[in-house]
Design an enzyme around this catalytic site. Sequence first.
Site, PDB file in Angstrom:
ATOM      1  N   GLY A 144      -5.750  11.944  66.251  1.00 31.45           N
ATOM      2  CA  GLY A 144      -5.985  10.633  66.831  1.00 31.45           C
ATOM      3  C   GLY A 144      -5.542  10.524  68.271  1.00 31.45           C
ATOM      4  O   GLY A 144      -6.247   9.949  69.118  1.00 31.45           O
ATOM      5  N   ARG A 145      -4.367  11.058  68.598  1.00 32.84           N
ATOM      6  CA  ARG A 145      -3.849  10.914  69.959  1.00 32.84           C
ATOM      7  C   ARG A 145      -4.536  11.871  70.936  1.00 32.84           C
ATOM      8  O   ARG A 145      -4.248  11.848  72.132  1.00 32.84           O
ATOM      9  CB  ARG A 145      -2.339  11.117  69.966  1.00 32.84           C
ATOM     10  CG  ARG A 145      -1.869  12.424  69.347  1.00 32.84           C
ATOM     11  CD  ARG A 145      -0.384  12.356  69.020  1.00 32.84           C
ATOM     12  NE  ARG A 145       0.106  13.527  68.313  1.00 32.84           N
ATOM     13  CZ  ARG A 145      -0.004  13.701  66.987  1.00 32.84           C
ATOM     14  NH1 ARG A 145      -0.610  12.798  66.257  1.00 32.84           N
ATOM     15  NH2 ARG A 145       0.500  14.773  66.408  1.00 32.84           N
TER      16      ARG A 145
ATOM     17  N   GLU B 250      -5.070  -1.731  59.171  1.00 31.95           N
ATOM     18  CA  GLU B 250      -5.098  -2.734  60.231  1.00 31.95           C
ATOM     19  C   GLU B 250      -6.503  -2.876  60.811  1.00 31.95           C
ATOM     20  O   GLU B 250      -6.986  -3.983  61.059  1.00 31.95           O
ATOM     21  CB  GLU B 250      -4.114  -2.354  61.351  1.00 31.95           C
ATOM     22  CG  GLU B 250      -2.669  -2.272  60.907  1.00 31.95           C
ATOM     23  CD  GLU B 250      -2.245  -0.864  60.509  1.00 31.95           C
ATOM     24  OE1 GLU B 250      -1.047  -0.573  60.604  1.00 31.95           O
ATOM     25  OE2 GLU B 250      -3.130  -0.058  60.114  1.00 31.95           O
TER      26      GLU B 250
ATOM     27  N   LYS C  14     -11.463   6.941  61.751  1.00 29.37           N
ATOM     28  CA  LYS C  14     -12.050   8.194  61.264  1.00 29.37           C
ATOM     29  C   LYS C  14     -12.499   8.067  59.811  1.00 29.37           C
ATOM     30  O   LYS C  14     -13.595   8.476  59.447  1.00 29.37           O
ATOM     31  CB  LYS C  14     -11.041   9.335  61.420  1.00 29.37           C
ATOM     32  CG  LYS C  14     -11.596  10.695  60.977  1.00 29.37           C
ATOM     33  CD  LYS C  14     -10.541  11.787  60.994  1.00 29.37           C
ATOM     34  CE  LYS C  14     -10.102  12.126  62.375  1.00 29.37           C
ATOM     35  NZ  LYS C  14      -9.210  13.324  62.406  1.00 29.37           N
TER      36      LYS C  14
ATOM     37  N   HIS D  30      12.223  -3.782  89.732  1.00 30.44           N
ATOM     38  CA  HIS D  30      12.891  -5.077  89.599  1.00 30.44           C
ATOM     39  C   HIS D  30      13.245  -5.387  88.150  1.00 30.44           C
ATOM     40  O   HIS D  30      13.586  -6.531  87.833  1.00 30.44           O
ATOM     41  CB  HIS D  30      11.998  -6.178  90.176  1.00 30.44           C
ATOM     42  CG  HIS D  30      11.826  -6.073  91.659  1.00 30.44           C
ATOM     43  ND1 HIS D  30      12.625  -6.755  92.555  1.00 30.44           N
ATOM     44  CD2 HIS D  30      10.976  -5.337  92.410  1.00 30.44           C
ATOM     45  CE1 HIS D  30      12.261  -6.459  93.792  1.00 30.44           C
ATOM     46  NE2 HIS D  30      11.257  -5.601  93.730  1.00 30.44           N
TER      47      HIS D  30
ATOM     48  N   GLU E 155       4.797  10.974  68.955  1.00 26.78           N
ATOM     49  CA  GLU E 155       4.170  11.251  67.666  1.00 26.78           C
ATOM     50  C   GLU E 155       3.956  12.743  67.468  1.00 26.78           C
ATOM     51  O   GLU E 155       4.017  13.251  66.346  1.00 26.78           O
ATOM     52  CB  GLU E 155       2.833  10.502  67.560  1.00 26.78           C
ATOM     53  CG  GLU E 155       2.249  10.483  66.146  1.00 26.78           C
ATOM     54  CD  GLU E 155       1.116   9.488  65.996  1.00 26.78           C
ATOM     55  OE1 GLU E 155       1.386   8.338  65.592  1.00 26.78           O
ATOM     56  OE2 GLU E 155      -0.042   9.854  66.287  1.00 26.78           O
TER      57      GLU E 155
ATOM     58  N   LYS F  28       3.408   2.768  55.549  1.00 25.82           N
ATOM     59  CA  LYS F  28       2.102   2.295  55.071  1.00 25.82           C
ATOM     60  C   LYS F  28       2.112   2.138  53.551  1.00 25.82           C
ATOM     61  O   LYS F  28       1.601   1.160  53.005  1.00 25.82           O
ATOM     62  CB  LYS F  28       0.996   3.270  55.479  1.00 25.82           C
ATOM     63  CG  LYS F  28       0.716   3.345  56.967  1.00 25.82           C
ATOM     64  CD  LYS F  28      -0.409   4.342  57.212  1.00 25.82           C
ATOM     65  CE  LYS F  28      -0.741   4.494  58.677  1.00 25.82           C
ATOM     66  NZ  LYS F  28      -1.837   5.460  58.893  1.00 25.82           N
TER      67      LYS F  28
END
Length: 519
Positions: free
Chosen positions: A260-261, A209, A203, A377, A346, A486
């Site tokens: 964001g999510r 990152e 954004k 399993h 979050e 951060k």
Amino acid sequence: MQFTRCDRTAAWGELQAHFDASGRALDLRQAFAADPARFETLSQSAPHVFADLSKNLADARTEALLQDLARECGLEAHRDAMFAGEHINTTEDRAVLHTLLRRPASAPPPPGPLAQPFADVQATLDAMLAFAERIRADHTITDVVNIGIGGSDLGPQMVVLALAEFAAPGKRFHFVSNVDGHELAGVLRGLAPEHTLFLIASKTFTTAETMANAQSAKRWFEQSGSVDVARHFAALTTNVAAAKAFGIDTTFGFWDWVGGRYSLWSAIGLPIALAIGAEGFRRLLAGAHAMDEHFRTAPLARNLPVRLGLLDVWYRNFHRFTTRSIAPYHSALKRLPAYLQQLEMESNGKRVDLDGQPLAAGTSPVLWGEPGTNGQHAYFQMLHQGTDVTPLEFIAVRDAAHDLPGHHPKLLANALAQAQALMVGKTDAGGHKDFPGNRPSTFFVFEALTPESLGAFLALYEHRVFTSGALWGINSFDQWGVELGKVLARDIEPRLASGDVAGLDASTAGLLALLRPPK
């Protein structure tokens, strides 16, 4: 807007009394024996999704009291405020309008202050989808690399994988999120620069990152002799100037009211549109919008996102269950548990209320899971015989998208059998083969895995998270908890080069020394 935190209501006390009197001891086997209509009463169809809630540790009285709790908290008013565009994200003073991204162009324009945002959404959507169709028709582009992190990665990646049956042939999709260079290097090894389109999803165009990966991708591109960055890079950002300085001409923006999510419905969803096309993307939006309308208009007693969110409060605060497991019985949904982790943890992983006051009740459970039958399993041993009770959510798809004989009946039989086994259990005098049973689960059914059904299910989960967060009195739309690390990383990174440990705690200093490369 009047709002009351759930643990400060009269209904909370009534729920506690109900839990102590009968809720704690509810036995599902006895409940089904006593009520032949339990399945019909506690299951429900909603747009594109069927949910069986009958194997949960709740009854009609539980649901009625939880609905009283929702009313006393002001859930309906809080929901209506979100749809009206009020700034319910109070810590950031923002509206929460991801539902506007799904509103179809054919719908009447929303009234008042939402009319212009709606027009902006439609203009951006049309431009993004037109670009997607051009790239889909460009046979020289064979690979698309999405570089983003968090919501700019999890949502698009999950949906592209889930809807692979609807993707046009001839294009491969790659997702790079981790700043660990091993991930990007592994992707780049299989690419030809002249056939690759990079999407930089950030954004602000400053996410650490993402920008580290973007710069490395650009350097790789240029070192190959390629010079046309503008043709092979596009940006999903509001920072047009920074993208231009990077060399990107094609940008698609979104707005500060898109968390964001919740952003896969926006320009962040460009990889999805590139995979399934403009029509497929609009079908995804349509499924979500149908669930939005269900959440907005259905009465509490038949409102599936509300019923699920209230069940989450019941489990977290009365039964004190701390985790929930997700088991999609469809391999294409392999990234769904990770996507739902971010959406819920979050959003609702908070310890203070809207006024900044400490909470007395627990909030988000830990979400985790794997596709069935793989999970069976791996960790189902604990679900069946472990000391902790973990509610489990099955997701099954009636119609297979393949024609391999025998596979789909086996898959569905396993899902049904696991849910049954968790509930009924099995007695063994020796103990080692004893299954206590009475372990709760929810069972979701799609007729088929389509853009509409996936869109509806994701919107269902969003509104479910909204419901539980609203009752807890928290802001489900900020994420300050990701910021401190951060800030500290920006201080530590140059220390790895210099070796300076001044002011660091002994543990961080010692670890830093061990992690510095040898001279």
